[in-house]
Motif scaffolding. Structure first.
Motif, PDB file in Angstrom:
ATOM      1  N   ARG A   1      51.805 -99.110  -6.250  1.00 19.76           N
ATOM      2  CA  ARG A   1      50.256 -98.905  -6.425  1.00 19.76           C
ATOM      3  C   ARG A   1      49.656 -99.805  -7.439  1.00 19.76           C
ATOM      4  NH1 ARG A   1      51.988 -95.762  -2.924  1.00 19.76           N
ATOM      5  NH2 ARG A   1      50.472 -94.543  -1.024  1.00 19.76           N
TER       6      ARG A   1
ATOM      7  N   LEU B   1      40.886 -97.536  -9.131  1.00 20.18           N
ATOM      8  CA  LEU B   1      41.159 -95.964  -9.016  1.00 20.18           C
ATOM      9  C   LEU B   1      40.309 -94.877  -8.782  1.00 20.18           C
ATOM     10  CD1 LEU B   1      41.992 -96.295 -13.012  1.00 20.18           C
ATOM     11  CD2 LEU B   1      43.379 -95.869 -11.454  1.00 20.18           C
ATOM     12  N   LEU B   2      39.470 -95.947  -8.475  1.00 14.78           N
ATOM     13  CA  LEU B   2      38.663 -94.364  -7.769  1.00 14.78           C
ATOM     14  C   LEU B   2      38.932 -94.384  -5.980  1.00 14.78           C
ATOM     15  CD1 LEU B   2      34.679 -94.711  -8.537  1.00 14.78           C
ATOM     16  CD2 LEU B   2      36.258 -92.615  -8.107  1.00 14.78           C
TER      17      LEU B   2
ATOM     18  N   LEU C   1      41.950 -94.883  -5.209  1.00 19.48           N
ATOM     19  CA  LEU C   1      43.295 -94.479  -5.271  1.00 19.48           C
ATOM     20  C   LEU C   1      43.350 -92.644  -5.063  1.00 19.48           C
ATOM     21  CD1 LEU C   1      45.768 -95.840  -5.243  1.00 19.48           C
ATOM     22  CD2 LEU C   1      46.105 -95.451  -7.728  1.00 19.48           C
ATOM     23  N   ALA C   2      42.337 -92.769  -6.757  1.00 20.94           N
ATOM     24  CA  ALA C   2      42.754 -90.935  -6.491  1.00 20.94           C
ATOM     25  C   ALA C   2      41.367 -90.208  -5.513  1.00 20.94           C
ATOM     26  CB  ALA C   2      40.879 -91.016  -7.837  1.00 20.94           C
ATOM     27  N   ALA C   3      40.450 -91.112  -4.444  1.00 20.80           N
ATOM     28  CA  ALA C   3      40.342 -90.871  -3.303  1.00 20.80           C
ATOM     29  C   ALA C   3      40.649 -90.743  -1.841  1.00 20.80           C
ATOM     30  CB  ALA C   3      38.816 -91.717  -2.842  1.00 20.80           C
TER      31      ALA C   3
ATOM     32  N   LEU D   1      43.904 -89.927  -2.454  1.00 21.37           N
ATOM     33  CA  LEU D   1      44.814 -88.999  -3.451  1.00 21.37           C
ATOM     34  C   LEU D   1      43.973 -87.412  -2.808  1.00 21.37           C
ATOM     35  CD1 LEU D   1      46.497 -89.491  -6.172  1.00 21.37           C
ATOM     36  CD2 LEU D   1      46.976 -87.107  -4.963  1.00 21.37           C
ATOM     37  N   LEU D   2      43.236 -87.317  -3.422  1.00 29.98           N
ATOM     38  CA  LEU D   2      42.046 -86.053  -3.069  1.00 29.98           C
ATOM     39  C   LEU D   2      42.445 -85.867  -1.334  1.00 29.98           C
ATOM     40  CD1 LEU D   2      39.468 -86.779  -5.875  1.00 29.98           C
ATOM     41  CD2 LEU D   2      40.774 -84.359  -5.637  1.00 29.98           C
TER      42      LEU D   2
END
Lengths: 669, 319
Positions: free
Chosen positions: A175, A574-575, A577-579, A581-582
């Motif tokens: 990632r 990163l957003l 990736l985080a999105a 993930l969430l």
């Protein structure tokens, strides 16, 4: 496909294996610096790591605070003693390596482990301050994988197998690739010294110097360092044409040769108009030298944008070449005659009168010859002049000693003697310094020219043809030009005398063993891989970045804009990736979401629900740890259990649960 | 055990949980200090599963089986497995009856509700498979005639994990027929002292009164089927199964049958805990007993089955 899982933080200190993993990655990071760090330091850090190993595996005692302070002081003093400073590249990395060892030794809490891991990343990164080659990148990547695996092992529960840690490592690194690409493309690249490194960042490199005395080029003959690589657009020209000029030396005191003092910039357009024959297009991949002069094949017709043209078909870079760079060139096999000004005519004849009578006699004899150039070459060929890599040291009158006593020499002996003789004979002449030949790399399809290929030859001005190249070395040792320096060295090592062997015998001598040939091929492949790395990865410098940014739509990108783009790019990644993930975690129903919020509220006060802890067990956990919260928690847990595990779908109960969770407060202790 | 105020609904409507609690208490009078083992064994029987008890001699394996049968009001028979045991010794034989001039089937010891197969690994595979086939089919076929076994029908097999010389260890496929494997273990200091002081367990067993009958017990078994098992819980069970299939440290993953057994056992455990719904905690409570004998470490010096299950439970988060 990997899915992000909820890993609970380790509830106790990492076990022996996790600690040993960290020590292993510390050794790996240290190994990256083996060549640069002093031996005492390597041994020191290794013994600190060994101490930790004994402490971890054989229950040795932790060193007391006083011992740790003493070690730190000793480390700082030792580094200062070695380098005379604590700053700078080498001293800095040395200090960092020692501090890593000390930090590892003093590890007590989980936090210390993580700090050590980040220091290790830093130490790994330090390798790039010294070298940015493919080898360094590959090794650093391997060390980064080991370190990340150690980090994963530290972060995961001890009970999980190592394979689980490796899988997490690979998932993380996988990632990280898009972020790495964005950083690579957008990190502001600044011309000149890298990261504003102190002076010791640029080592003095072997290479040509702008003054030639007999014996100065000889020092390069043993250097395998690559000077430059050449990619020809069409076929490679014949070996006899591969004269790479770098410098023209016109002034002499009879012994040393140096450059004319007035560096005039010439209009390169005049070069183009004088070229004769079929133009040769090629790209030079020039290694860093720290000097300004560049190489070009005889006779250059273009000037790259990074350079200016100097008299004598010489290219000079606008800035010293501190980084490897590439430039496209065009050369012609020959050029038409150009007039020689009277001042230049005089300069190229200036030389001290010969002091020796026998030299003067020889010159007088040649003066009567119809073509003195051919006469001198014939003399060199027919008398017992020899080519050697270990010429005897000459004292006194160079010309007399060389022509009558030693008669052994290297290219610059012959070139210097020949040019001086030409001047005595009234022919304007100058010394050209550069490289001759090179090795063809079959794997990459390019020519490699090494420092060992450094060469000196002579240019004589003839009325009808202008400056004409004469290589006196070729008269003595034709193999030097025909076969190249490598072959000549191989022949000399086997005791063969240059100029005296038939081609078949030479081929037989040069035919190495099967193993040697494979080794050679392997070397070529490695060089080709490195060249590809340099050409595609390292060559992405300020100019290419500017070009890339312009293609993105920036008019005149400043480094601040580049930095802003970089930050936005990384943040966006990163957003994303985080999105993802969430999204995978929170696509669950409102009941789960409410329960998560409830757990998070308790988690912030230190009451963390283990990932494998069910609701009832968690309730008992609350009951024992924070009994005062039990009364408020009880209905929440009961509602959650009923809604989630009871197949009950009642909106009023869901609302009730959410309301209770919202109102739930944890008083911080 | 506190239940965080979870609504206790008696599914059967006539005190199932209380009745089961009484059973546990009564068995606990004989088997001292082993409440969890008793509850697991009872859950196993409630889930219509057969039970394998693996431990060294003298810890009360046989007594546990006998007591359970007695308290549940089920008829009990015991087969001592030996190397010369024949299938007919288990299933029964047809004998020629001179009066009726025909063969008459004499049922073997297997025709009981609770069959204690003592030291099952000492018999030959032939005898073992006669028992295991009966367990699977719930009926016995002898000389062309099929005889149904009583309902309920349980086999409680015991085996001694050590002294494997001269024994025939049950193969994996046959271990799978047992819903649970339990080890009794040594009693606590306190329980052992009490044991040493008290009268002989056998005599105590004689005086024990049954607290229910076979009919009541079958109706309790049907109640287990009605315990709610939500999708959220099945997610957790599947996560556990997937973890065994992905874990590199296991020889092989668990089968869907193992997952089914886990759900059934967890339902029984929930009923025993007086809950009408299954929680992850119920799954965790029975997982070691249900999975322990079904897991094998990838390398021979790996963990024991039970430790592997605990490791598995720790590593899989509850979704």
């Amino acid at each position: 496909m990997f899915e992000f899982r909820t890993y609970r933080p380790p509830d106790r200190a990492p076990d022996r294996h996790a600690a040993n993993g960290l020590l292993l990655s510390a050794l790996a990071a240290l190994a990256l610096h083996t060549q640069r760090l002093p031996v005492w330091l390597m041994l020191g850090v290794c013994s600190l790591i060994a101490w930790r190993y004994l402490l971890e595996n054989y229950s040795w005692r932790h060193p007391p605070r006083l011992v740790r302070w003493c070690l730190l002081l000793a480390a700082v003093v030792a580094v200062f003693n070695t380098y005379g400073t604590l700053l700078g590249r080498e001293a800095g990395i040395s200090l960092l390596a020692l501090l890593v060892g000390l930090k590892i030794l003093e590890i007590r809490s989980l936090r210390d482990y993580f700090v050590s891991v980040f220091l290790l990343y830093f130490l790994t990164l330090g390798a790039f301050l010294f070298s940015q080659s493919l080898l360094t990148a590959g090794l650093a990547m391997a060390v980064a994988v080991v370190t990340t695996a150690a980090l994963a092992r530290l972060s995961l529960p001890n009970s999980l197998p190592i394979s689980e840690g490796l899988r997490l490592t690979m998932a993380i690194l996988w990632r990280a690739i898009p972020i790495m690409l964005v950083m690579y493309l957008l990190f502001p690249r600044i011309q000149g010294s890298l990261w504003g490194l102190p002076g010791d960042a640029f080592d003095a490199r072997a290479g040509l110097s702008d003054t030639v005395t007999p014996g100065s080029i000889n020092a390069l003959s043993s250097s395998d360092a690559v000077a430059f690589r050449v990619d020809f657009a069409d076929q490679m020209p014949h070996a006899r044409q591969l004269y790479w000029r770098s410098l023209v030396l016109s002034r002499t005191d009879g012994n040393a040769w140096s450059r004319a003092r007035d560096p005039v910039t010439v209009n390169a357009d005049s070069w183009l108009s004088r070229g004769i024959g079929k133009p040769i297009d090629y790209t030079v991949d020039h290694e860093a030298t720290g000097h300004r002069w560049l190489v070009a094949m005889d006779v250059p017709a273009t000037v790259p944008p990074e350079a200016v043209a100097r008299p004598g078909y010489i290219l000079e870079a606008k800035r010293p070449v501190h980084q490897r760079f590439q430039y496209a060139m065009q050369s012609y096999p020959a050029q038409s005659a150009e007039p020689l000004t009277s001042a230049a005519h005089a300069l190229h004849l200036r030389t001290p009168r010969p002091t020796s009578v026998r030299v003067q006699t020889l010159i007088d004899a040649w003066r009567r010859e119809p073509d003195p150039v051919l006469a001198v070459l014939r003399y060199l060929r027919e008398q017992d002049f020899g080519y050697t890599l270990t010429p005897p040291l000459l004292r006194g009158d160079f010309l007399d000693e060389f022509l009558f006593v030693s008669r052994r020499g290297y290219c610059e002996h012959y070139a210097a003697a020949f040019a001086t003789l030409m001047r005595h004979l009234g022919l304007p002449s100058r010394l050209v310094v550069g490289y001759q030949g090179g090795d063809w790399n079959h794997a990459g399809g390019y020519l490699v020219v090494r420092q060992a290929d450094a060469h000196a030859w002579v240019e004589v001005w003839r009325e009808e043809r202008g400056w004409t190249r004469v290589d006196p070395t070729a008269a003595v040792a034709p193999e030097r030009v025909e076969l190249g320096m490598n072959a000549l060295k191989a022949l000399l090592e086997q005791g063969a005398l240059p100029g005296e062997l038939a081609p078949a015998a030479i081929r037989a001598l040069l035919e190495g063993s099967w193993l040697a040939r494979q080794w050679l091929h392997l070397g070529m492949f490695w060089d080709a891989a490195n060249t590809a790395w340099n050409r595609w990865v390292m060559a992405y410098g300020p100019e290419r970045q500017q070009r890339f940014l312009r293609s993105l739509g920036f008019e005149a990108p400043s480094w601040a804009q580049v930095a802003a783009t970089l930050i936005i790019g990384v943040a966006a990644l990163l957003l994303v990736l985080a999105a993802t993930l969430l999204w995978t975690r929170n696509k669950s129903d409102p009941v789960t979401a409410a329960y998560r919020r409830f757990c998070a509220k308790l988690g912030r006060s230190g009451l963390v629900r283990r990932a494998d802890e069910g609701p009832l067990d968690f309730y008992h956990h609350i009951l024992t740890a924070r009994p005062e919260l039990a009364a408020d928690s009880k209905p929440i847990i009961a509602l959650y259990v009923t809604l989630r595990y009871g197949n009950v779908a009642r909106a009023d109960l869901v609302d009730q649960l959410r309301g209770r969770v919202r109102r739930f407060r944890v008083a911080h202790q | 055990m506190m239940d965080a105020g979870i609504k206790k609904v008696d599914l059967a409507g006539h005190g199932a949980a209380a009745a089961l609690e009484r059973v546990v208490a009564q068995v606990g009078q004989v088997i001292l200090g082993k409440t969890d083992t008793i509850r697991l064994a009872l859950s196993c029987l409630l889930a219509r599963g057969h039970l394998l008890i693996e431990d060294i001699p003298g810890v009360g394996k046989t007594t546990l089986a006998h007591t359970l049968a007695k308290v549940l009001g089920l008829n009990f028979s015991r087969i001592q497995f030996t190397s010369d045991l024949l299938p007919a010794d288990i299933l029964g034989v047809s004998v020629y009856d001179t009066d009726s001039q025909s063969f008459r089937f004499h049922p073997g010891p297997i025709f009981a509700s609770v069959v204690l197969a003592d030291e099952i690994n000492r018999a030959t595979p032939k005898a073992q498979s006669a028992l295991l086939e009966a367990m699977e089919e719930n009926q016995v076929t002898a000389e062309g005639e099929t005889h149904a076994l009583p309902r309920p029908f349980f086999v409680i097999a015991t085996q001694n994990p050590r002294h494997q010389i001269g024994t025939f260890p049950l193969p994996e496929s046959q271990l799978d027929r047992f819903l649970m494997r339990l080890d009794v273990g040594f009693p606590s200091q306190e329980a052992e002292r009490k044991l040493l002081r008290a009268i002989d367990r056998r005599m105590l067993l004689e005086s024990l009164k049954p607290s229910m009958d076979a009919h009541r017990f079958t109706s309790l078994q049907r109640t287990v089927d009605r315990v709610v098992c939500s999708d959220a819980l099945l997610d957790y069970v599947q996560a556990l199964l997937n973890a065994t299939r992905e874990a590199g440290w296991l020889m092989h993953g668990l089968s869907p049958r193992a997952g089914l057994s886990l759900v059934r056992a967890a339902k029984a455990w929930a009923l025993l805990s007086a809950r009408e719904l299954v929680l992850p905690e119920d799954v965790q409570a029975v997982a070691v007993a249900v999975f322990g004998h079904r897991l094998q470490a990838a390398n021979s010096d790996g963990d024991e089955g039970n430790e592997m299950v605990e490791r598995l439970l720790r590593s899989v988060p509850i979704p």
